[in-house]
Design a protein around this motif. Structure first.
Motif, short mmCIF file in Angstrom:
data_model
loop_
_atom_site.label_atom_id
_atom_site.label_comp_id
_atom_site.label_asym_id
_atom_site.label_seq_id
_atom_site.Cartn_x
_atom_site.Cartn_y
_atom_site.Cartn_z
N LYS A 245 -11.58 3.52 -4.02
CA LYS A 245 -11.76 2.23 -4.68
C LYS A 245 -12.10 1.14 -3.65
O LYS A 245 -12.96 0.30 -3.88
CB LYS A 245 -10.49 1.85 -5.45
CG LYS A 245 -10.67 0.62 -6.34
CD LYS A 245 -9.43 0.39 -7.17
CE LYS A 245 -9.66 -0.74 -8.18
NZ LYS A 245 -9.92 -2.01 -7.53
N GLN A 246 -11.40 1.17 -2.50
CA GLN A 246 -11.66 0.18 -1.47
C GLN A 246 -13.08 0.33 -0.92
O GLN A 246 -13.77 -0.67 -0.68
CB GLN A 246 -10.64 0.34 -0.33
CG GLN A 246 -10.78 -0.69 0.78
CD GLN A 246 -10.37 -2.08 0.31
OE1 GLN A 246 -9.62 -2.20 -0.65
NE2 GLN A 246 -10.87 -3.11 0.96
N TYR A 247 -13.54 1.56 -0.76
CA TYR A 247 -14.89 1.79 -0.27
C TYR A 247 -15.92 1.24 -1.25
O TYR A 247 -16.88 0.57 -0.85
CB TYR A 247 -15.11 3.29 -0.06
CG TYR A 247 -16.55 3.66 0.20
CD1 TYR A 247 -17.14 3.44 1.45
CD2 TYR A 247 -17.34 4.22 -0.81
CE1 TYR A 247 -18.47 3.77 1.69
CE2 TYR A 247 -18.66 4.54 -0.59
CZ TYR A 247 -19.22 4.32 0.67
OH TYR A 247 -20.53 4.63 0.89
N THR A 303 -7.74 -7.63 5.78
CA THR A 303 -7.39 -7.67 7.20
C THR A 303 -8.35 -6.87 8.06
O THR A 303 -8.38 -7.02 9.27
CB THR A 303 -5.98 -7.12 7.41
OG1 THR A 303 -5.96 -5.72 7.08
CG2 THR A 303 -4.97 -7.86 6.55
N GLY A 304 -9.11 -5.98 7.42
CA GLY A 304 -9.99 -5.08 8.16
C GLY A 304 -9.34 -3.75 8.45
O GLY A 304 -10.00 -2.82 8.92
N CYS A 305 -8.05 -3.62 8.19
CA CYS A 305 -7.33 -2.35 8.35
C CYS A 305 -7.38 -1.62 7.02
O CYS A 305 -6.70 -2.01 6.05
CB CYS A 305 -5.89 -2.59 8.79
SG CYS A 305 -4.96 -1.05 9.03
N LEU A 330 -0.58 -11.82 5.34
CA LEU A 330 -0.70 -10.61 6.15
C LEU A 330 -1.17 -10.94 7.57
O LEU A 330 -2.14 -11.70 7.75
CB LEU A 330 -1.68 -9.62 5.52
CG LEU A 330 -1.49 -9.34 4.02
CD1 LEU A 330 -2.61 -8.47 3.50
CD2 LEU A 330 -0.14 -8.68 3.78
N MET A 331 -0.51 -10.39 8.55
CA MET A 331 -0.93 -10.48 9.95
C MET A 331 -0.94 -9.07 10.52
O MET A 331 0.05 -8.60 11.08
CB MET A 331 0.01 -11.39 10.73
CG MET A 331 -0.10 -12.87 10.34
SD MET A 331 0.94 -13.95 11.35
CE MET A 331 0.23 -13.68 12.99
N ILE A 332 -2.08 -8.38 10.30
CA ILE A 332 -2.21 -6.97 10.67
C ILE A 332 -3.48 -6.79 11.48
O ILE A 332 -4.57 -7.15 11.01
CB ILE A 332 -2.27 -6.07 9.42
CG1 ILE A 332 -1.06 -6.34 8.51
CG2 ILE A 332 -2.32 -4.61 9.82
CD1 ILE A 332 -1.19 -5.71 7.15
N PRO A 333 -3.43 -6.26 12.69
CA PRO A 333 -4.65 -5.98 13.47
C PRO A 333 -5.55 -5.00 12.73
O PRO A 333 -5.07 -4.03 12.13
CB PRO A 333 -4.11 -5.40 14.78
CG PRO A 333 -2.70 -5.86 14.86
CD PRO A 333 -2.20 -5.94 13.45
N ALA A 334 -6.85 -5.23 12.80
CA ALA A 334 -7.79 -4.38 12.07
C ALA A 334 -7.86 -2.97 12.64
O ALA A 334 -8.13 -2.01 11.92
CB ALA A 334 -9.19 -5.02 12.08
N ASP A 335 -7.62 -2.80 13.94
CA ASP A 335 -7.82 -1.50 14.59
C ASP A 335 -6.51 -0.74 14.79
O ASP A 335 -6.46 0.21 15.56
CB ASP A 335 -8.50 -1.70 15.94
CG ASP A 335 -7.69 -2.60 16.87
OD1 ASP A 335 -6.77 -3.28 16.37
OD2 ASP A 335 -7.99 -2.63 18.08
N ILE A 336 -5.44 -1.15 14.11
CA ILE A 336 -4.15 -0.50 14.34
C ILE A 336 -4.13 0.89 13.72
O ILE A 336 -4.73 1.14 12.67
CB ILE A 336 -3.02 -1.38 13.77
CG1 ILE A 336 -1.69 -0.97 14.39
CG2 ILE A 336 -2.95 -1.29 12.25
CD1 ILE A 336 -0.61 -1.98 14.18
#
Length: 445
Positions: A245-247, A303-305, A330-336
């Motif tokens: 769904k996100q894709y 967030t990109g994650c 939300l404060m989440i790094p995209a590449d985590i």
């Protein structure tokens, strides 16, 4: 543990048969010990052959010393503690304190079981409840003591499940008590009605009764594992739906934004013409149309994650169908990098619970979700209003959902996952708003 050298009738054949029965009973005792240690301790490796060889060596050495060398109960207890402790140190990776505690439990379990079996049999014999021929009294006592030991092990494992906030069904409690207790009654009746030992048939009967105890335990244990595995598969299947769904949403957004940028020059020309004509009403409609397209694609999480965005946006869409708004901070790094299974199950459960509670409200259907990442640690705070009274039992909130078989995990599985990362779950219930704060330590790679 506290064993005695049993003296049976003078017939050599019967003595050999009774010794064979003792071997069967002691094998059952070792199986019970292994069941307990496998559940509470962590194995050092998965080499089954080596594990069976070590258990077999322990069985031979311990029983040889206690039946043929040691002459005192205290000596037998000391030998058991030493041999059992060192065997566990070889097989399991747990701390010395944990292994020592497991050893002491098994020693006390054996001693208490033998004491209860001895005085229980004496009470029944002197009360003429059962009648035993000479030579079978001690035979019955050792059988009863091993079955009691297995019963206490099953109770301890059940209490460990309750500590992990896993609620046992009535039929599971029934299996815990009914099978060992029923076996004791059957063996007591069988032995008290025998005027003589029947050799091979006696061994076969005892073997079958003890085997039923072991098989029923493994059967119920396997059924529990299958139920949990199915629940996890359902959650993972939902996770796949989140990603798909996100894709699709991201692809549609990219197409619409590409068209928006492509038509931007034409839009500027239209706006310039309307501005020159001083047609502010028409110009306002153009602006409103542009803003509507932009806000239409605004997602709850961006967030990109992918792991977090897919779950949160999927649940936000579900909440929206019930008229519930999901507000996020939300404060989440995209590449985590995360453990996707644990995050999916935990976050999905929390949002499902909040959505379910808001569905019963007539107004103010709002869920607040706050997520913070600090290095390898994760903090999730989710709050929602509610109307229906919460059911609190033994510091656990019980589900009020209709699908109890699946949703019975709820907060319990969240707490279980938090424990896996040495985290904790804090619950604040004001009577009108329910807030859950979850701390995970070292969950990120």
């Amino acid at each position: 543990m506290m064993k005695q050298k049993y003296v049976y009738r003078n017939h050599e054949g019967e003595r050999e048969m009774m010794n064979g029965l003792l071997v069967v009973i002691e094998v059952f005792s070792v199986i019970c010990q292994r069941i307990y240690t496998q559940k509470i301790l962590t194995r050092r490796n998965d080499n089954r052959i080596m594990e069976y060889c070590i258990w077999g060596s322990y069985f031979i050495i311990f029983n040889y010393i206690t039946y043929h060398v040691s002459n005192s109960a205290w000596g037998n207890i000391l030998i058991f503690n030493i041999s059992f402790f060192f065997m566990l140190r070889i097989l399991y990776t747990d701390s010395i304190g944990t292994i020592f505690a497991a050893t002491i439990f098994m020693a006390l379990n054996g001693a208490v079981s033998e004491m209860i079996a001895y005085y229980g049999c004496q009470l029944l014999i002197h009360g003429h409840v059962i009648g035993l021929v000479q030579g079978t009294e001690k035979y019955l006592m050792i059988l009863v003591s091993k079955l009691l030991m297995f019963l206490f092990i099953k109770i301890m494992l059940a209490m460990a499940k309750r500590r992990d906030r896993i609620k046992l069904k009535p039929e599971e409690w029934g299996e815990i008590f009914a099978v060992p207790a029923g076996s004791i009654v059957i063996l007591a009746a069988m032995i008290s009605h025998n005027n003589r030992t029947n050799g091979f048939l006696d061994i076969l009967a005892v073997l079958m009764v003890l085997a039923i105890n072991v098989f029923t335990y493994y059967l119920y244990d396997k059924m529990g594992q299958i139920a949990e595995s199915r629940a996890r598969e359902e959650f993972l299947q939902e996770q796949g739906e989140y990603y798909v769904k996100q894709y699709n949403e991201n692809r549609n957004l990219w197409v619409e934004m590409s068209e928006f940028r492509h038509n931007m020059s034409e839009r500027y020309l239209v706006e310039k013409v309307l501005l020159d004509k001083r047609d502010y009403e028409a110009l306002g409609k153009v602006y409103d149309n542009s803003l509507e397209k932009l806000y239409k694609q605004k997602m709850a999480a961006n967030t990109g994650c992918l792991y977090f965005d897919s779950i949160i946006n999927y649940k936000a869409a579900i909440a929206k169908t019930f008229g519930t708004e999901l507000k996020t901070d939300l404060m989440i790094p995209a590449d985590i990098k995360v453990n996707t299974e644990d995050i999916c199950i935990c976050l999905g459960n929390l949002l499902d619970n909040a959505i379910e509670a808001c569905k019963k409200l007539k107004e103010e259907r709002k869920i607040a979700l706050k997520i913070r990442v600090d290095r390898k640690n994760l903090i999730i705070i989710i709050s929602n209003p509610y109307e229906e009274a919460r059911i609190l039992e033994e510091n656990n909130y019980l589900t009020t959902k209709r699908e109890k078989e699946r949703h019975g995990f709820g907060l319990n599985i969240v707490k279980k996952i938090a424990d896996r990362y040495d985290g904790e779950v804090l619950i604040e219930d004001t009577g009108q708003e329910f807030t859950v704060t979850v701390f995970f330590y070292g969950i990120f790679e």
